[in-house]
Write a protein that holds these residues in place. Structure first.
Motif, mmCIF file in Angstrom:
data_model
loop_
_atom_site.group_PDB
_atom_site.id
_atom_site.type_symbol
_atom_site.label_atom_id
_atom_site.label_comp_id
_atom_site.label_asym_id
_atom_site.label_seq_id
_atom_site.Cartn_x
_atom_site.Cartn_y
_atom_site.Cartn_z
ATOM 1 N N MET A 75 0.738 -1.112 0.098
ATOM 2 C CA MET A 75 0.166 -0.033 0.101
ATOM 3 C C MET A 75 0.804 1.216 0.039
ATOM 4 S SD MET A 75 -3.046 0.739 -0.550
ATOM 5 C CE MET A 75 -3.651 -0.856 0.034
ATOM 6 N N ILE A 76 2.114 1.031 0.604
ATOM 7 C CA ILE A 76 2.920 2.442 0.709
ATOM 8 C C ILE A 76 3.403 2.566 -0.805
ATOM 9 C CG2 ILE A 76 4.957 1.407 1.552
ATOM 10 C CD1 ILE A 76 3.987 4.591 2.450
ATOM 11 N N GLU A 77 3.554 1.624 -1.474
ATOM 12 C CA GLU A 77 4.113 1.506 -2.746
ATOM 13 C C GLU A 77 3.141 2.055 -3.779
ATOM 14 O OE1 GLU A 77 7.302 0.889 -3.025
ATOM 15 O OE2 GLU A 77 7.980 -0.322 -1.519
ATOM 16 N N ARG A 78 1.913 1.545 -3.387
ATOM 17 C CA ARG A 78 0.930 2.274 -4.292
ATOM 18 C C ARG A 78 0.857 3.611 -4.120
ATOM 19 N NH1 ARG A 78 -1.819 -2.521 -5.975
ATOM 20 N NH2 ARG A 78 -1.089 -4.380 -4.817
ATOM 21 N N THR A 79 0.827 4.160 -2.903
ATOM 22 C CA THR A 79 0.740 5.454 -2.485
ATOM 23 C C THR A 79 1.625 6.604 -3.272
ATOM 24 O OG1 THR A 79 -0.083 4.761 -0.538
ATOM 25 C CG2 THR A 79 0.700 7.140 -0.705
ATOM 26 N N PHE A 87 -5.927 7.344 -8.554
ATOM 27 C CA PHE A 87 -6.164 6.734 -7.474
ATOM 28 C C PHE A 87 -6.737 5.281 -7.683
ATOM 29 C CE2 PHE A 87 -5.660 10.559 -4.987
ATOM 30 C CZ PHE A 87 -4.893 10.204 -3.997
ATOM 31 N N ALA A 88 -7.665 5.051 -8.360
ATOM 32 C CA ALA A 88 -8.346 3.828 -9.055
ATOM 33 C C ALA A 88 -7.371 3.013 -9.697
ATOM 34 C CB ALA A 88 -9.614 4.412 -9.904
ATOM 35 N N TYR A 89 -6.378 3.596 -10.561
ATOM 36 C CA TYR A 89 -5.776 2.662 -10.989
ATOM 37 C C TYR A 89 -4.610 1.994 -9.966
ATOM 38 C CZ TYR A 89 -1.520 1.142 -13.703
ATOM 39 O OH TYR A 89 -0.454 0.544 -14.211
ATOM 40 N N TRP A 90 -4.040 2.815 -9.224
ATOM 41 C CA TRP A 90 -2.970 2.404 -8.379
ATOM 42 C C TRP A 90 -3.651 1.379 -7.062
ATOM 43 C CZ3 TRP A 90 2.106 1.847 -8.915
ATOM 44 C CH2 TRP A 90 2.574 2.358 -9.980
ATOM 45 N N GLU A 91 -4.803 1.462 -6.914
ATOM 46 C CA GLU A 91 -5.348 0.590 -5.855
ATOM 47 C C GLU A 91 -5.356 -0.794 -6.381
ATOM 48 O OE1 GLU A 91 -9.239 2.898 -5.455
ATOM 49 O OE2 GLU A 91 -8.879 2.821 -3.090
ATOM 50 N N VAL A 92 -5.294 -1.174 -7.562
ATOM 51 C CA VAL A 92 -5.599 -2.423 -8.164
ATOM 52 C C VAL A 92 -4.335 -2.870 -8.999
ATOM 53 C CG1 VAL A 92 -8.181 -2.284 -8.000
ATOM 54 C CG2 VAL A 92 -6.940 -1.783 -10.060
ATOM 55 N N VAL A 93 -3.449 -1.989 -9.311
ATOM 56 C CA VAL A 93 -2.278 -2.401 -10.181
ATOM 57 C C VAL A 93 -1.641 -3.515 -9.531
ATOM 58 C CG1 VAL A 93 -0.807 -0.610 -9.139
ATOM 59 C CG2 VAL A 93 -0.543 -1.396 -11.515
#
Length: 300
Positions: free
Chosen positions: A195-199, A243-249
């Motif tokens: 989650m930190i990487e996605r952030t 945000f939508a992309y990086w939540e599920v990438v």
């Protein structure tokens, strides 16, 4: 300006105002945003009182990581270093960078960010400085902890992975599923800590101004500003494509200090540090590992 990295002259032409007017209004707005940072880049009221819905709803993490309250990591931003101390800014790949330490929750929201340490500094040194000297640093409450990768020591309030076992997700993608309970723990730890990487992924994709190699003083200001806007968007609950992309990438960059390379070489050593409490956290890690292992049949 922060999203597209355009100059004041381009803004003046686009909005048909003088350079002086645009500069003055930008300074006004940016000054307000910097003041807002103290109120918006922090844990919300009751943040740590109850577990994140992401944990509760996912059987991979619940109840094993029930006391986890977020993830902590550092990332590097390219800079134009001062000529008299350029060597201190040489981070990964020998490029001059500045080290940004951040903590996020499981909603891709920053709880804390700190910028200003040259890229050559070790991650543990940056964390120790922030935890010791920064009054806004959100220390984990008793019994709670942040997830950290192998670049940080496992100590009270900070739960790291098992050492000398595969950890980062791309190692499992290339080498197959976990073959031991330690690897199984590490895979779930890495998946949750991503989650930190996605952030960071949202952050770098959305704000092109972070690509500019500015002086270190100017960069500090811009990083604070984009962090504030990041949280403002998240708190507003607007739909946002980044945000939508990086939540599920599935793919993300490993921002740690050569952690993957060290894993592959089997060269991860324990990092000495001053605070005590590592044995208790290592015991907790062993308990979680055992519980996860009882519920799964390897390979997973």
């Amino acid at each position: 300006m922060v999203a597209q990295d355009v100059t004041v002259r381009v803004l003046a032409e686009r909005y048909q105002h003088s350079l002086d007017t645009v500069k003055r209004k930008l300074d006004d707005v940016l000054g307000v945003l910097l003041k807002l940072a103290a109120d918006i880049v922090k844990p919300s009221r009751g943040e740590f009182a109850k577990p994140s819905p992401k944990l509760v709803k996912d059987g991979r993490y619940w109840p094993f990581f029930e006391n986890c309250i977020g993830a902590l990591d550092g990332t590097h931003i390219s800079v134009r270093p001062p000529s008299n101390s350029a060597e201190a800014y040489r981070g990964r790949k020998s490029e001059p960078t500045i080290n940004v330490l951040a903590i996020c929750n499981f909603s891709i929201r920053f709880l804390f960010s700190y910028v200003g340490v040259p890229g050559g500094a070790h991650d543990t040194k940056v964390l120790t400085h922030c935890a010791t000297h920064e009054p806004s640093f959100p220390h984990p409450p008793n019994g709670k902890y942040y997830l950290v990768d192998s670049g940080y020591p496992t100590r009270t309030g900070y739960l790291g992975p098992h050492r000398r076992a595969r950890y980062h997700l791309d190692l499992f993608a290339r080498g197959g599923p976990p073959t031991s309970t330690k690897e199984l723990f590490n895979r779930r730890h890495a998946s949750l800590r991503s989650m930190i990487e996605r952030t960071f992924g949202v952050w770098k994709a959305k704000w092109r101004i972070l690509d500019r190699k500015q002086s270190k003083y100017e960069l500090k200001k811009w990083i604070k500003i984009v962090t504030v806007i990041h949280n403002f968007i998240r708190d507003s609950h607007y739909e946002d494509c980044d945000f939508a992309y990086w939540e599920v990438v599935d793919d993300y960059e490993n921002h740690g200090d050569q952690a993957v390379e060290n894993e592959e070489e089997g060269n991860i050593e324990h990092i000495p540090y001053i605070p005590t409490g590592d044995r208790a956290m290592e015991a907790l890690r062993d308990v979680i590992t055992e519980k996860i292992g009882r519920g799964c049949q390897l390979p997973y």
